[in-house]
Design a protein around this motif. Sequence first.
Motif, mmCIF file in Angstrom:
data_model
loop_
_atom_site.group_PDB
_atom_site.id
_atom_site.type_symbol
_atom_site.label_atom_id
_atom_site.label_comp_id
_atom_site.label_asym_id
_atom_site.label_seq_id
_atom_site.Cartn_x
_atom_site.Cartn_y
_atom_site.Cartn_z
ATOM 1 N N THR A 32 0.834 -1.198 0.000
ATOM 2 C CA THR A 32 0.000 0.000 0.000
ATOM 3 C C THR A 32 0.870 1.249 0.000
ATOM 4 O O THR A 32 0.574 2.224 -0.708
ATOM 5 N N TYR A 39 -0.187 6.794 -7.029
ATOM 6 C CA TYR A 39 -1.405 7.573 -6.794
ATOM 7 C C TYR A 39 -1.140 9.059 -7.054
ATOM 8 O O TYR A 39 -1.941 9.736 -7.701
ATOM 9 N N GLU A 84 -3.624 -4.594 -3.289
ATOM 10 C CA GLU A 84 -3.525 -3.463 -2.361
ATOM 11 C C GLU A 84 -3.353 -2.153 -3.130
ATOM 12 O O GLU A 84 -3.901 -1.127 -2.733
ATOM 13 N N PHE A 88 -6.133 0.733 -2.643
ATOM 14 C CA PHE A 88 -5.769 2.070 -2.170
ATOM 15 C C PHE A 88 -6.191 3.133 -3.172
ATOM 16 O O PHE A 88 -6.703 4.189 -2.791
ATOM 17 N N THR A 91 -9.746 3.802 -2.749
ATOM 18 C CA THR A 91 -9.933 4.599 -1.538
ATOM 19 C C THR A 91 -9.729 6.084 -1.808
ATOM 20 O O THR A 91 -10.475 6.925 -1.319
ATOM 21 N N PHE A 106 -4.765 5.812 3.712
ATOM 22 C CA PHE A 106 -3.889 4.670 3.939
ATOM 23 C C PHE A 106 -4.354 3.872 5.163
ATOM 24 O O PHE A 106 -4.523 2.654 5.098
ATOM 25 N N PHE A 109 -7.859 2.222 4.555
ATOM 26 C CA PHE A 109 -7.776 1.053 3.670
ATOM 27 C C PHE A 109 -7.139 -0.125 4.380
ATOM 28 O O PHE A 109 -7.641 -1.250 4.307
ATOM 29 N N ARG A 110 -6.037 0.102 5.082
ATOM 30 C CA ARG A 110 -5.375 -1.007 5.786
ATOM 31 C C ARG A 110 -6.314 -1.598 6.849
ATOM 32 O O ARG A 110 -6.373 -2.820 7.006
ATOM 33 N N ASP A 137 -10.010 -6.783 -1.864
ATOM 34 C CA ASP A 137 -9.360 -5.481 -1.706
ATOM 35 C C ASP A 137 -10.143 -4.369 -2.393
ATOM 36 O O ASP A 137 -10.130 -3.225 -1.929
ATOM 37 N N GLY A 141 -11.413 -1.215 -0.427
ATOM 38 C CA GLY A 141 -11.212 0.122 -0.966
ATOM 39 C C GLY A 141 -12.502 0.917 -1.037
ATOM 40 O O GLY A 141 -12.519 2.118 -0.747
#
Length: 155
Positions: A32, A39, A84, A88, A91, A106, A109-110, A137, A141
């Motif tokens: 991530t 991103y 992941e 992310f 997200t 972060f 999401f985790r 995932d 997200g």
Amino acid sequence: MQRLAVWRNPVHFLAFGFGSGLAPRAPGTFGTLAAIPLYLLMTQLPLWGYVLVLLVSAGAGVYLCGRTARDMGVHDHPGIVWDEFVGFWITMLLVPAHWYWILTGFVLFRLFDIWKPWPIRVVDQRVEGGFGIMLDDVLAGIYALLVLQLLVYLF
């Protein structure tokens, strides 16, 4: 699977998040983290471009993760972290690219990826192959995206 094979096979290299999934502890967290610079590049795209990269990455992830899992003989090896990356990026959709929102996204999401609330846990346990690896995932997200959008709206 030998660690060296990840560096030699482009499918495994991508599935292992450019090698970030080789972290000896918490590979999903490192995966991530490795998604953050990409991103930041994606935020330079118009919304349609961001969404297009996201959709292509998710579709490719079904193949990358499924193929790598088959090659390794393990349903969802912890080092496979392309899911992941995509989770992310989901997200962070439509979230301002400020450090505090990135950190919040972060963490959210985790948390959802680790906690696996319904139906994420069911998907994780019952859906096989690359689609199953990606889907839990993607759902994490989406959950994180909804909470993060609420926080952005409120603050």
